[in-house]
Design a protein around this motif. Structure first.
Motif, short mmCIF file in Angstrom:
data_model
loop_
_atom_site.label_atom_id
_atom_site.label_comp_id
_atom_site.label_asym_id
_atom_site.label_seq_id
_atom_site.Cartn_x
_atom_site.Cartn_y
_atom_site.Cartn_z
N PRO A 102 0.83 -1.20 0.00
CA PRO A 102 0.00 0.00 0.00
C PRO A 102 0.87 1.25 0.00
CG PRO A 102 0.03 -1.02 2.16
CD PRO A 102 0.76 -1.94 1.23
N SER A 103 0.32 2.33 -0.52
CA SER A 103 1.05 3.60 -0.54
C SER A 103 1.25 4.07 0.88
CB SER A 103 0.26 4.65 -1.31
OG SER A 103 0.14 4.26 -2.66
N PRO A 104 2.42 4.62 1.15
CA PRO A 104 2.65 5.14 2.50
C PRO A 104 1.75 6.32 2.80
CG PRO A 104 4.48 5.67 1.04
CD PRO A 104 3.54 4.80 0.27
N VAL A 105 1.38 6.42 4.03
CA VAL A 105 0.52 7.52 4.47
C VAL A 105 1.42 8.60 5.04
CG1 VAL A 105 -1.30 8.17 6.08
CG2 VAL A 105 -1.40 5.97 4.92
N GLY A 106 1.19 9.84 4.62
CA GLY A 106 1.99 10.95 5.08
C GLY A 106 1.49 11.49 6.41
N PRO A 107 2.13 12.55 6.90
CA PRO A 107 1.75 13.12 8.19
C PRO A 107 0.32 13.68 8.20
CG PRO A 107 3.40 14.48 7.11
CD PRO A 107 3.25 13.24 6.30
N ASP A 108 -0.22 13.93 7.01
CA ASP A 108 -1.59 14.44 6.91
C ASP A 108 -2.62 13.31 6.89
OD1 ASP A 108 -1.06 13.41 4.40
OD2 ASP A 108 -1.26 15.31 3.35
N SER A 153 -0.35 9.33 -1.35
CA SER A 153 -0.04 10.22 -2.47
C SER A 153 -1.18 10.22 -3.49
CB SER A 153 1.28 9.83 -3.14
OG SER A 153 1.24 8.50 -3.59
N GLU A 154 -1.87 9.08 -3.63
CA GLU A 154 -3.00 9.02 -4.56
C GLU A 154 -4.15 9.91 -4.08
OE1 GLU A 154 -1.52 6.24 -3.32
OE2 GLU A 154 -0.50 5.49 -5.10
N GLU A 155 -4.41 9.89 -2.78
CA GLU A 155 -5.48 10.73 -2.23
C GLU A 155 -5.13 12.21 -2.40
OE1 GLU A 155 -7.39 8.15 1.38
OE2 GLU A 155 -5.33 8.88 1.64
N ARG A 156 -3.88 12.57 -2.14
CA ARG A 156 -3.48 13.98 -2.32
C ARG A 156 -3.65 14.41 -3.77
NH1 ARG A 156 -0.30 12.34 1.59
NH2 ARG A 156 1.63 11.83 0.53
N GLU A 157 -3.32 13.53 -4.70
CA GLU A 157 -3.47 13.86 -6.13
C GLU A 157 -4.94 14.03 -6.49
OE1 GLU A 157 -2.51 14.98 -9.83
OE2 GLU A 157 -1.11 14.68 -8.17
#
Length: 69
Positions: free
Chosen positions: A21-27, A31-35
């Motif tokens: 799975p894509s790593p989850v950032g501090p937010d 990265s897919e969700e941010r895009e």
């Protein structure tokens, strides 16, 4: 090193590239969700930078429109 009586065939197979799975950032977003949020914002005429942290307000607005938590 294998323990006595163990067999290497019992080892879990390594994950193939792209399977993790894509790593989850501090937010809390991938990265897919941010895009997706950036794309939505631009389509809505909301000014958003191509890189960097997204504001909590922007994330909240996106989630309320898309009924996501």
């Amino acid at each position: 090193m294998l323990s006595p009586g163990s067999d290497q065939r019992d080892a879990a197979p390594a994950a193939a590239a792209g399977d993790s799975p894509s790593p989850v950032g501090p937010d809390g977003l991938t990265s897919e969700e941010r895009e997706r949020i950036r794309t939505w914002a631009l389509e809505e005429g909301i000014e958003v930078k191509a890189r960097g942290r997204l504001s909590k307000d922007l994330i909240g607005n996106y989630r309320s429109v898309h009924n996501r938590r």
